[in-house]
Design a protein around this motif. Structure first.
Motif, PDB file in Angstrom:
ATOM      1  N   ASN A 111       0.818  -1.211   0.000  1.00  0.00           N
ATOM      2  CA  ASN A 111       0.000   0.000   0.000  1.00  0.00           C
ATOM      3  C   ASN A 111       0.852   1.262   0.000  1.00  0.00           C
ATOM      4  OD1 ASN A 111      -2.357  -1.501  -0.025  1.00  0.00           O
ATOM      5  ND2 ASN A 111      -2.493  -1.581   2.202  1.00  0.00           N
ATOM      6  N   ALA A 112       2.009   1.201   0.639  1.00  0.00           N
ATOM      7  CA  ALA A 112       2.903   2.368   0.628  1.00  0.00           C
ATOM      8  C   ALA A 112       3.364   2.670  -0.793  1.00  0.00           C
ATOM      9  CB  ALA A 112       4.105   2.121   1.534  1.00  0.00           C
ATOM     10  N   GLN A 113       3.693   1.621  -1.535  1.00  0.00           N
ATOM     11  CA  GLN A 113       4.104   1.812  -2.926  1.00  0.00           C
ATOM     12  C   GLN A 113       2.941   2.299  -3.779  1.00  0.00           C
ATOM     13  OE1 GLN A 113       5.588  -2.233  -3.319  1.00  0.00           O
ATOM     14  NE2 GLN A 113       7.672  -1.471  -3.594  1.00  0.00           N
ATOM     15  N   LEU A 114       1.750   1.791  -3.487  1.00  0.00           N
ATOM     16  CA  LEU A 114       0.571   2.236  -4.229  1.00  0.00           C
ATOM     17  C   LEU A 114       0.278   3.702  -3.945  1.00  0.00           C
ATOM     18  CD1 LEU A 114      -1.706   1.494  -6.117  1.00  0.00           C
ATOM     19  CD2 LEU A 114      -3.023   0.665  -4.159  1.00  0.00           C
ATOM     20  N   PHE A 115       0.439   4.114  -2.701  1.00  0.00           N
ATOM     21  CA  PHE A 115       0.235   5.522  -2.368  1.00  0.00           C
ATOM     22  C   PHE A 115       1.271   6.396  -3.066  1.00  0.00           C
ATOM     23  CE2 PHE A 115       0.921   9.194   0.531  1.00  0.00           C
ATOM     24  CZ  PHE A 115      -0.332   9.785   0.370  1.00  0.00           C
ATOM     25  N   MET A 116       2.509   5.918  -3.109  1.00  0.00           N
ATOM     26  CA  MET A 116       3.548   6.656  -3.824  1.00  0.00           C
ATOM     27  C   MET A 116       3.196   6.775  -5.305  1.00  0.00           C
ATOM     28  SD  MET A 116       7.653   5.952  -4.010  1.00  0.00           S
ATOM     29  CE  MET A 116       7.431   4.358  -4.760  1.00  0.00           C
ATOM     30  N   LEU A 117       2.642   5.722  -5.880  1.00  0.00           N
ATOM     31  CA  LEU A 117       2.219   5.763  -7.280  1.00  0.00           C
ATOM     32  C   LEU A 117       1.168   6.845  -7.494  1.00  0.00           C
ATOM     33  CD1 LEU A 117       2.189   4.494 -10.149  1.00  0.00           C
ATOM     34  CD2 LEU A 117       0.418   2.934  -9.311  1.00  0.00           C
ATOM     35  N   ILE A 118       0.228   6.961  -6.555  1.00  0.00           N
ATOM     36  CA  ILE A 118      -0.813   7.987  -6.660  1.00  0.00           C
ATOM     37  C   ILE A 118      -0.204   9.378  -6.568  1.00  0.00           C
ATOM     38  CG2 ILE A 118      -2.882   8.923  -5.547  1.00  0.00           C
ATOM     39  CD1 ILE A 118      -3.517   6.056  -4.638  1.00  0.00           C
ATOM     40  N   VAL A 119       0.757   9.558  -5.660  1.00  0.00           N
ATOM     41  CA  VAL A 119       1.423  10.855  -5.523  1.00  0.00           C
ATOM     42  C   VAL A 119       2.155  11.214  -6.813  1.00  0.00           C
ATOM     43  CG1 VAL A 119       3.224  12.119  -4.287  1.00  0.00           C
ATOM     44  CG2 VAL A 119       1.644  10.657  -3.019  1.00  0.00           C
ATOM     45  N   ILE A 120       2.801  10.238  -7.423  1.00  0.00           N
ATOM     46  CA  ILE A 120       3.509  10.493  -8.688  1.00  0.00           C
ATOM     47  C   ILE A 120       2.527  10.901  -9.778  1.00  0.00           C
ATOM     48  CG2 ILE A 120       4.873   9.412 -10.522  1.00  0.00           C
ATOM     49  CD1 ILE A 120       6.206   7.696  -8.369  1.00  0.00           C
ATOM     50  N   PHE A 121       1.396  10.198  -9.858  1.00  0.00           N
ATOM     51  CA  PHE A 121       0.369  10.575 -10.835  1.00  0.00           C
ATOM     52  C   PHE A 121      -0.127  11.994 -10.570  1.00  0.00           C
ATOM     53  CE2 PHE A 121      -0.472   6.057 -12.113  1.00  0.00           C
ATOM     54  CZ  PHE A 121      -0.368   6.281 -13.476  1.00  0.00           C
ATOM     55  N   ALA A 122      -0.325  12.321  -9.294  1.00  0.00           N
ATOM     56  CA  ALA A 122      -0.803  13.662  -8.948  1.00  0.00           C
ATOM     57  C   ALA A 122       0.195  14.728  -9.387  1.00  0.00           C
ATOM     58  CB  ALA A 122      -1.047  13.757  -7.441  1.00  0.00           C
ATOM     59  N   ILE A 123       1.486  14.454  -9.208  1.00  0.00           N
ATOM     60  CA  ILE A 123       2.514  15.399  -9.659  1.00  0.00           C
ATOM     61  C   ILE A 123       2.454  15.566 -11.177  1.00  0.00           C
ATOM     62  CG2 ILE A 123       5.009  15.727  -9.900  1.00  0.00           C
ATOM     63  CD1 ILE A 123       5.312  14.424  -7.154  1.00  0.00           C
ATOM     64  N   GLY A 124       2.291  14.447 -11.879  1.00  0.00           N
ATOM     65  CA  GLY A 124       2.184  14.518 -13.335  1.00  0.00           C
ATOM     66  C   GLY A 124       0.981  15.332 -13.791  1.00  0.00           C
ATOM     67  N   VAL A 125      -0.155  15.152 -13.109  1.00  0.00           N
ATOM     68  CA  VAL A 125      -1.369  15.886 -13.460  1.00  0.00           C
ATOM     69  C   VAL A 125      -1.200  17.378 -13.173  1.00  0.00           C
ATOM     70  CG1 VAL A 125      -3.774  16.245 -12.794  1.00  0.00           C
ATOM     71  CG2 VAL A 125      -2.924  13.932 -13.205  1.00  0.00           C
ATOM     72  N   ILE A 126      -0.556  17.697 -12.049  1.00  0.00           N
ATOM     73  CA  ILE A 126      -0.307  19.104 -11.725  1.00  0.00           C
ATOM     74  C   ILE A 126       0.556  19.751 -12.806  1.00  0.00           C
ATOM     75  CG2 ILE A 126       0.877  20.646 -10.114  1.00  0.00           C
ATOM     76  CD1 ILE A 126      -0.002  18.741  -7.869  1.00  0.00           C
ATOM     77  N   CYS A 127       1.569  19.041 -13.265  1.00  0.00           N
ATOM     78  CA  CYS A 127       2.419  19.566 -14.352  1.00  0.00           C
ATOM     79  C   CYS A 127       1.600  19.812 -15.616  1.00  0.00           C
ATOM     80  CB  CYS A 127       3.553  18.592 -14.642  1.00  0.00           C
ATOM     81  SG  CYS A 127       4.802  18.480 -13.338  1.00  0.00           S
ATOM     82  N   LEU A 128       0.692  18.905 -15.922  1.00  0.00           N
ATOM     83  CA  LEU A 128      -0.157  19.075 -17.101  1.00  0.00           C
ATOM     84  C   LEU A 128      -1.021  20.326 -16.983  1.00  0.00           C
ATOM     85  CD1 LEU A 128      -1.337  15.396 -17.760  1.00  0.00           C
ATOM     86  CD2 LEU A 128       0.206  16.741 -19.173  1.00  0.00           C
ATOM     87  N   HIS A 129      -1.598  20.542 -15.808  1.00  0.00           N
ATOM     88  CA  HIS A 129      -2.466  21.709 -15.630  1.00  0.00           C
ATOM     89  C   HIS A 129      -1.670  23.015 -15.616  1.00  0.00           C
ATOM     90  CE1 HIS A 129      -6.501  20.081 -15.132  1.00  0.00           C
ATOM     91  NE2 HIS A 129      -5.976  19.067 -14.473  1.00  0.00           N
ATOM     92  N   LEU A 130      -0.453  22.996 -15.078  1.00  0.00           N
ATOM     93  CA  LEU A 130       0.376  24.206 -15.107  1.00  0.00           C
ATOM     94  C   LEU A 130       0.729  24.585 -16.542  1.00  0.00           C
ATOM     95  CD1 LEU A 130       2.811  23.571 -12.104  1.00  0.00           C
ATOM     96  CD2 LEU A 130       0.900  25.179 -12.212  1.00  0.00           C
ATOM     97  N   VAL A 131       1.069  23.594 -17.344  1.00  0.00           N
ATOM     98  CA  VAL A 131       1.359  23.865 -18.757  1.00  0.00           C
ATOM     99  C   VAL A 131       0.101  24.304 -19.480  1.00  0.00           C
ATOM    100  CG1 VAL A 131       2.123  22.814 -20.923  1.00  0.00           C
ATOM    101  CG2 VAL A 131       3.327  22.306 -18.810  1.00  0.00           C
ATOM    102  N   ARG A 132      -1.048  23.757 -19.084  1.00  0.00           N
ATOM    103  CA  ARG A 132      -2.325  24.141 -19.687  1.00  0.00           C
ATOM    104  C   ARG A 132      -2.581  25.639 -19.491  1.00  0.00           C
ATOM    105  NH1 ARG A 132      -6.765  22.841 -23.011  1.00  0.00           N
ATOM    106  NH2 ARG A 132      -8.644  23.775 -22.159  1.00  0.00           N
ATOM    107  N   ILE A 133      -2.216  26.165 -18.315  1.00  0.00           N
ATOM    108  CA  ILE A 133      -2.399  27.598 -18.051  1.00  0.00           C
ATOM    109  C   ILE A 133      -1.542  28.421 -19.011  1.00  0.00           C
ATOM    110  CG2 ILE A 133      -2.042  29.424 -16.346  1.00  0.00           C
ATOM    111  CD1 ILE A 133      -2.664  27.349 -14.178  1.00  0.00           C
ATOM    112  N   LEU A 134      -0.287  28.034 -19.208  1.00  0.00           N
ATOM    113  CA  LEU A 134       0.574  28.723 -20.169  1.00  0.00           C
ATOM    114  C   LEU A 134       0.029  28.599 -21.580  1.00  0.00           C
ATOM    115  CD1 LEU A 134       4.132  27.680 -18.938  1.00  0.00           C
ATOM    116  CD2 LEU A 134       3.061  29.917 -18.725  1.00  0.00           C
ATOM    117  N   GLN A 135      -0.466  27.423 -21.886  1.00  0.00           N
ATOM    118  CA  GLN A 135      -0.981  27.134 -23.220  1.00  0.00           C
ATOM    119  C   GLN A 135      -2.189  28.019 -23.543  1.00  0.00           C
ATOM    120  OE1 GLN A 135      -2.827  23.312 -23.524  1.00  0.00           O
ATOM    121  NE2 GLN A 135      -2.224  23.019 -25.639  1.00  0.00           N
ATOM    122  N   MET A 136      -3.081  28.198 -22.564  1.00  0.00           N
ATOM    123  CA  MET A 136      -4.300  28.973 -22.806  1.00  0.00           C
ATOM    124  C   MET A 136      -3.972  30.436 -23.060  1.00  0.00           C
ATOM    125  SD  MET A 136      -6.629  26.735 -22.690  1.00  0.00           S
ATOM    126  CE  MET A 136      -8.053  27.795 -22.697  1.00  0.00           C
ATOM    127  N   GLY A 137      -2.943  30.937 -22.385  1.00  0.00           N
ATOM    128  CA  GLY A 137      -2.628  32.341 -22.540  1.00  0.00           C
ATOM    129  C   GLY A 137      -1.748  32.640 -23.735  1.00  0.00           C
TER     130      GLY A 137
END
Length: 748
Positions: free
Chosen positions: A333-359
């Motif tokens: 479960n610790a590894q699974l939680f780490m996997l979720i955190v990694i996905f969350a970081i990836g999604v945050i990066c996507l949304h940050l780039v999306r903000i630059l992209q929109m402008g």
């Protein structure tokens, strides 16, 4: 106090182990992953809706939840572009010199007829010459209408324009024509056709302006007769017509094209549509209604679709992880939680780039650090899981970075993310140094640029040279950003989740590490023993699919506690007496079993990762110290006293091996020590000794708390035998060596 510490520690370890392997917690982790997916995709797939009415005052700023087209402004821009389109004119090629030549042929023929008076000839000319000019135009229009070369509207415009610009020859000219001689007519033909050809080569919209040039051209011609010059001048003027005509259909098509080429005007995400306190106008209400941003009708279907979408991705990942158990790979479960955190970081990066992209522009989307998720998963978890994650991240990127209002996915960003992710996995899956991460980032830059170039070529015409250069440049920058982020996040994950990556293990195996330097200088015998155990355990672990690198590095540190009392361990007793011969066996037992605990404390002081400490603590498990127990019994018997101890008092405190790696290191440790104790070991002795050691530990239940199977123990025994023969080749006597002692030196 001392007696309570082990029980408290065991309870804490039990609670942690229970959390890591709890089924309910595992389901909770997948539920958390579902929430992360739903929340990350909701802004793109479920735009915010507003509850407003025309004429009401907005009680807050109404902000565009996404990029939406402004139809009214776009329409105005299209009309402005259409108005700037100039009228289109068509150039019509007409051979008017042929017409005037035919007129002169008629004049020459009729003038030679002596039966007709000049007055009659003048009357004929006044009727025929204008009629010939008109008929030539009518025939031209009729022939082209039948041939379909020009549109009907274009030919009608031509007929209208020429009719409005018709020239009337003065009556006195017709009276002069009968007096022309044949030679004069021949001279007139050459001059008239030459002037007509020259004038009709220009683009003429107004025949009158062209006719004004005729007098000058005739006066500079070779004609000497005044009558001839006057007749030629009038004939040319009568025959000359416009050859450039307004094309209504072409003009309309140009305006349509201008409208179509006008880019859509968008209201960017985050722009204020209606400021707080401003009245809602019909125009703004219509804009929101056209883009389905009003709460007029409650529609739950998109929410249901998103729920199913996130559920399917979560279910797919769950099924993969479940299937991986049958392939020998497990994730707690610790590894699974780490996997979720990694996905969350990836999604945050996507949304940050999306903000630059929109402008800015769509190509800003290629700035995304697309490979960050798979690089972290490859380094910290598993390469197969990284491939599955790359597909998931490609889907997320194609949704989050999609700027189209009418499409759910933008395959360009999905394809780009997939290419970059696969490249990073291939470059980093055998990483042994942190510089490998930089190399993987550079390769991601290169293949990311190729992926962008591929998309540009496939979408020929939609990309300008500048936008292509920006896109390729951003793809390269994104690869470098990925490298920086991965290098920065690796220590965080290693420390927070107790992950021991291959990169960290390689760093710990450096002989210049303070503890290894201490081991080498103070206990060279133990150091050599640890290196041998590392080689044996690595080979055995890799044979059963365990972490061979962890076994090797863990072996280097597993006896570090011996540096506190080096002389009490046989491998360090060079040409000195054994101190255990002169001390109480209970004290000897305490000194021997203390090295495991001392090693753990020393490793904690140097902040070594927990998996390394676990190997040091668990490699002996709760094994029994036979020699000192029997020595204590013998001593009690000699002193004729009742033993005040039991077998349990002569056991290591444990815990038993909790992982395959700790169990394998423990076996290799015993095997290496046993083989080293033999002066002239034979193959049969080695085989028997390995089997005896493994059987003894199995009978002593030392492997009950790890998932090492009997089949894997057989593989370990076979691998250790081969490894021992390879390492101690010169010391092991083979059967043929025993039979032929005279060849022993050659064999060695």
């Amino acid at each position: 106090m001392t007696s309570k510490e082990p029980s408290t520690r065991n309870l804490l370890d039990s609670m942690i182990a229970g959390w890591k392997n709890s089924r309910m917690t595992r389901y909770g982790m997948f539920a958390l992953l579902f929430v992360v997916l739903y929340v990350s995709l909701a802004p793109n797939l479920l735009p915010q809706r507003f509850d407003i009415q025309v004429g009401t005052v907005s009680d807050s700023d109404i902000i565009a939840p996404m990029q939406i087209p402004n139809n009214k402004t776009t329409l105005q821009a299209q009309e402005a572009a259409a108005e700037q389109v100039e009228s289109v004119y068509a150039i019509v090629s007409m051979r008017r010199e042929t017409v005037i030549s035919q007129m002169l042929d008629r004049i020459e023929s009729l003038n030679q007829d002596d039966q007709i008076t000049n007055a009659d000839k003048a009357q004929i000319y006044s009727e025929e010459i204008p009629q010939r000019a008109q008929n030539s135009i009518a025939n031209f229009i009729r022939n082209n209408r039948e041939a379909g070369k020009y549109s009907d509207k274009m030919l009608d415009e031509m007929q209208k324009t020429i009719g409005e610009q018709t020239y009337s020859i003065p009556e006195e000219t017709f009276l002069k024509i009968p007096r022309l001689s044949t030679s004069e007519i021949q001279d007139m033909r050459q001059v008239a056709t030459s002037i007509m050809s020259r004038l009709m080569s220009d683009q003429i919209t107004d025949a009158q302006s062209a006719r004004a040039k005729v007098a000058e051209l005739v006066s500079t011609s070779s004609l000497s007769s005044r009558t001839a010059r006057e007749v030629v001048q009038e004939l040319v003027r009568a025959t000359l017509t416009a050859n450039k005509f307004y094309d209504e259909e072409a003009t309309r098509a140009a305006k349509v094209e201008a409208r179509e080429n006008t880019p859509t005007v968008y209201i960017q995400q985050g722009e204020v549509l209606v400021p707080k306190g401003e009245k809602i106008t019909q125009e703004m209400y219509t804009l929101l209604d056209e883009n389905d941003l009003l709460k007029n009708d409650v529609n739950y279907w998109p929410q249901l679709g998103l729920v199913l979408f996130a559920f399917l991705i979560t279910l797919g990942l769950y099924m993969y992880l479940r299937q991986s158990i049958h392939q020998g790979r497990t994730y707690n479960n610790a590894q699974l939680f780490m996997l979720i955190v990694i996905f969350a970081i990836g999604v945050i990066c996507l949304h940050l780039v999306r903000i630059l992209q929109m402008g800015n522009s769509p190509y800003f989307g290629f700035l995304v650090p697309a490979a960050i998720v798979v690089m972290l998963i490859t380094l910290l978890l598993d390469i197969q899981l990284a491939y599955i994650s790359s597909i998931i991240m490609s889907i997320l990127a194609s949704i989050i970075l999609n700027m189209s209002q009418h499409e759910l996915f933008d395959y360009q960003f999905g394809f780009f993310t997939l290419v970059v992710s696969f490249t990073a996995i291939q470059c980093i899956h055998r990483a042994s140094q942190r510089s490998t991460i930089l190399k993987a980032g550079i390769m991601s830059c290169f293949f990311g640029a190729i992926a962008v170039l591929t998309l540009v070529l496939l979408n020929d015409g939609e990309w300008t040279r500048i936008s292509m250069m920006y896109a390729v440049g951003f793809a390269c920058i994104g690869g470098l950003i990925t490298t920086v982020l991965v290098l920065g996040l690796m220590p965080f994950f290693e420390t927070t989740f107790g992950i021991l990556s291959a990169l960290k293990l390689v760093e710990l195996s450096n002989p210049n590490h303070p503890l290894l330097r201490k081991l080498l200088i103070e206990t060279p015998g133990t150091y050599h023993h640890s290196v041998m155990v590392g080689n044996l355990s690595e080979a055995a672990a890799e044979a059963i699919g365990a972490d061979g690198l962890l076994c090797r590095v863990g072996s280097y540190y597993h006896d570090i506690g011996k540096t506190k009392r080096p002389g009490y361990f046989i491998e360090n007793q060079n040409n000195i007496g054994n101190p255990h011969d002169s001390i109480d066996p209970k004290l000897s037992k305490s000194i021997i079993i203390a090295h495991a605990r001392d090693g753990v404390e020393m490793q904690k002081e140097y902040k070594l990762p927990k998996p390394i400490r676990d190997i040091a603590e668990q490699h002996h498990g709760t094994t029994f110290l036979h020699y000192f127990y029997h020595k204590a019994l013998k001593l009690a018997e000699e002193q004729e006293i009742e033993p005040d101890f039991t077998e349990n008092d002569f056991r290591y405190p444990g815990p038993k091996a909790q992982t395959k790696e700790a169990a394998v290191v423990g076996i290799a440790d015993s095997v290496e020590a046993a083989v080293r104790s033999l002066s002239k070991p034979t193959v049969e002795q080695v085989e028997t000794m390995i089997e005896k050691i493994i059987k003894g530990r199995v009978d002593d239940n030392q492997f009950n708390e790890c998932d090492l199977t009997m089949k894997e123990l057989d593989v370990v025994a076979r691998t250790l035998k081969e490894a021992v023969m390879g390492i101690f080749h010169s010391r092991i006597e083979y059967p043929e060596d025993i039979k032929k002692p005279d060849q022993k030196e050659n064999k060695a």
